[in-house]
Design a protein around this motif. Structure first.
Motif, PDB file in Angstrom:
ATOM      1  N   THR A   1      -5.766   7.510  -4.474  1.00 11.77           N
ATOM      2  CA  THR A   1      -5.337   7.006  -3.155  1.00 11.77           C
ATOM      3  C   THR A   1      -4.945   5.526  -3.242  1.00 11.77           C
ATOM      4  N   ASP A   2      -5.736   4.746  -3.974  1.00 12.13           N
ATOM      5  CA  ASP A   2      -5.386   3.326  -4.156  1.00 12.13           C
ATOM      6  C   ASP A   2      -4.027   3.199  -4.849  1.00 12.13           C
ATOM      7  N   ALA A   3      -3.813   4.036  -5.839  1.00 17.87           N
ATOM      8  CA  ALA A   3      -2.551   3.973  -6.584  1.00 17.87           C
ATOM      9  C   ALA A   3      -1.379   4.378  -5.689  1.00 17.87           C
ATOM     10  N   LEU A   4      -1.576   5.388  -4.860  1.00 18.20           N
ATOM     11  CA  LEU A   4      -0.506   5.827  -3.948  1.00 18.20           C
ATOM     12  C   LEU A   4      -0.176   4.750  -2.916  1.00 18.20           C
ATOM     13  N   LEU A   5      -1.226   4.061  -2.494  1.00 13.80           N
ATOM     14  CA  LEU A   5      -1.056   2.982  -1.532  1.00 13.80           C
ATOM     15  C   LEU A   5      -0.153   1.902  -2.124  1.00 13.80           C
ATOM     16  N   LYS A   6      -0.443   1.569  -3.366  1.00 10.44           N
ATOM     17  CA  LYS A   6       0.359   0.566  -4.065  1.00 10.44           C
ATOM     18  C   LYS A   6       1.793   1.079  -4.263  1.00 10.44           C
ATOM     19  N   PHE A   7       1.881   2.346  -4.654  1.00  9.61           N
ATOM     20  CA  PHE A   7       3.207   2.943  -4.862  1.00  9.61           C
ATOM     21  C   PHE A   7       4.052   2.892  -3.579  1.00  9.61           C
TER      22      PHE A   7
ATOM     23  N   SER B   1       3.956   0.730  -1.232  1.00  5.87           N
ATOM     24  CA  SER B   1       4.430  -0.594  -0.825  1.00  5.87           C
ATOM     25  C   SER B   1       5.264  -1.294  -1.896  1.00  5.87           C
ATOM     26  N   THR B   2       5.052  -0.949  -3.172  1.00  4.35           N
ATOM     27  CA  THR B   2       5.793  -1.662  -4.224  1.00  4.35           C
ATOM     28  C   THR B   2       6.735  -0.762  -5.017  1.00  4.35           C
ATOM     29  N   GLY B   3       6.554   0.558  -4.859  1.00  2.00           N
ATOM     30  CA  GLY B   3       7.362   1.478  -5.677  1.00  2.00           C
ATOM     31  C   GLY B   3       6.843   1.565  -7.108  1.00  2.00           C
ATOM     32  N   GLU B   4       5.727   0.897  -7.378  1.00  2.00           N
ATOM     33  CA  GLU B   4       5.207   0.889  -8.755  1.00  2.00           C
ATOM     34  C   GLU B   4       3.994   1.786  -8.922  1.00  2.00           C
ATOM     35  N   GLY B   5       3.786   2.234 -10.142  1.00  2.00           N
ATOM     36  CA  GLY B   5       2.558   2.947 -10.474  1.00  2.00           C
ATOM     37  C   GLY B   5       2.661   4.463 -10.477  1.00  2.00           C
ATOM     38  N   PHE B   6       3.888   4.971 -10.311  1.00  2.00           N
ATOM     39  CA  PHE B   6       4.028   6.431 -10.321  1.00  2.00           C
ATOM     40  C   PHE B   6       3.545   7.031 -11.645  1.00  2.00           C
ATOM     41  N   GLU B   7       3.883   6.356 -12.737  1.00  2.00           N
ATOM     42  CA  GLU B   7       3.544   6.884 -14.073  1.00  2.00           C
ATOM     43  C   GLU B   7       2.039   7.049 -14.226  1.00  2.00           C
TER      44      GLU B   7
END
Ligand code: ASP
Ligand code: MG
Length: 368
Positions: free
Chosen positions: A48-54, A56-62
């Motif tokens: 969930t934290d990673a999706l939140l970041k994704f 707002s920044t578009g990063e972290g999908f990998e």
């Protein structure tokens, strides 16, 4: 076994999904031998934290993809199960939503959805008939993105399909944390899967709601900080409410009023141990809850109106007294231990298992 022959809602937190998934699945299959079982799952811890970041920044999908790939490998689930939704997630575009909040909640919904797909697949592999529900088709909310309240009346209507599936002997899997409003996905606030479990418990008229996590149950203080912390066999809804509001993490505090009247059973997924029942009874033990805000920490002693020798702020809510002190975060551990000794230390020794009492409550936990 939980040998009640009734209907149970069982919720697994994100750490259980990540670390104890195999045990969670077998636990459900054993419960299903004697009960109707509705499963609620959280996203894998950290997702969930990673999706939140994704969002707002578009990063972290990998990273999200990798976590699910590793998970699939670890637990023998074909990664293909995740491919469709992961592709969908990657392609989502902010422009297709009426607001950023609507887009963000839509992105967040994938964490629980991926867990739900995994859980359903694992149960099928055990030979169990499963029905996986899209939570946005079931849980209707007030449209407050990021922290939506559930419309219990509408949702209870929608739950008829889940009920029918349960009656046909299916295990139902409902991803937590997510609902919808006018066709847009909405999330229920952080830790919101507990809230989903509570809504299902109420709406399905369950015999009990099990909240399964990485700890045995509710303790008189955080057992990672206070070695002599004791497991509390019975906690009342009101104690739980006041403790949750003061910062206890065992359950989302909004869930408690929804589920009132139905026992909430807190247990640990690993080894299937069950430690605390929340209901109308209480073991009358104080609960020390703490909250850290940077350099400052606040300790609330729930069930206690004063702490001898300390200057406290005190009050009472729902008939439960509480006393509160502030300390510097560097002294949190030592203060907690001192308070625990003072308030809990000398009290009677309590049994660490509840099997006899469980039977009296109509839910036997022997040999779970
Ligand atoms: N996955 C959500 C969160 O991390 C909801 C939950 O786990 O209950 O807050
Ligand atoms: Mg939680």
């Amino acid at each position: 076994m939980l040998y009640s022959g009734g209907r149970l809602v069982v919720k697994f937190g994100g750490t259980s999904v990540r670390d104890d998934f195999g045990e969670a699945v077998t636990f459900v299959s054993r419960l299903w031998d004697e009960n109707e079982v509705a499963v609620v799952v959280s996203a894998i811890k950290g997702v969930t934290d990673a999706l939140l970041k994704f969002s707002s920044t578009g990063e972290g999908f990998e990273w999200i993809e990798k976590v699910h790939r590793d998970f699939a490998k670890k637990y023998g689930i074909p990664f293909e199960v995740f491919i469709g939704p992961l592709r969908e997630l990657k392609k989502l575009s902010r422009e297709d939503f009426p607001s950023f909040e609507a887009y963000r909640d839509h992105v967040l919904s994938y964490g629980e959805w991926l867990s739900g797909l995994a859980f359903a697949e694992a149960l099928r592999r055990e030979g169990i008939q499963v029905e996986l529900f899209e939570p946005w088709e079931i849980i209707e909310t007030d449209g407050n993105f990021g922290n939506a309240r559930v419309d219990i009346t509408k949702t209870s209507q929608n739950l008829k399909v889940v009920e029918e599936a349960l009656e046909r002997g299916r295990v139902t899997v409902i991803p937590g944390f997510v609902g919808s409003y006018n066709g847009l996905r909405t999330t229920l606030g952080r830790e919101g899967s507990d809230y989903t479990a509570a809504v299902l418990g109420k709406g399905l008229n369950a015999k009990a709601v099990l909240i399964m996590s990485s700890v045995d149950g509710i303790y008189t203080a955080d057992p990672r900080r206070v070695v002599s912390a004791r497991l509390i066999p019975f906690v009342s809804y009101d104690e739980l409410y006041v403790a949750s509001k003061a910062g206890m993490k065992a359950i989302h505090h909004g869930a408690i009023d929804v589920v009132r009247g139905i026992p909430i059973i807190f247990g640990r997924t690993r080894n299937w141990s069950i430690g605390t029942i929340a209901g109308y009874e209480s073991s009358s033990l104080p609960i020390l809850v703490h909250k850290v805000n940077g350099e400052e920490a606040v300790i609330t002693a729930v069930g206690v109106s004063e702490i001898p020798g300390f200057e406290t702020e005190s009050g009472s809510e729902r008939g439960i007294p509480w006393a509160r002190i502030e300390v510097s975060t560097s002294r949190l551990g030592s203060t907690l231990n001192r308070l625990h000794l003072l308030l809990v230390g000398g009290r009677v020794n309590l049994p660490r298992t509840l099997s006899i009492v469980h039977e009296r409550r109509g839910v036997s936990a022997n040999n779970v």
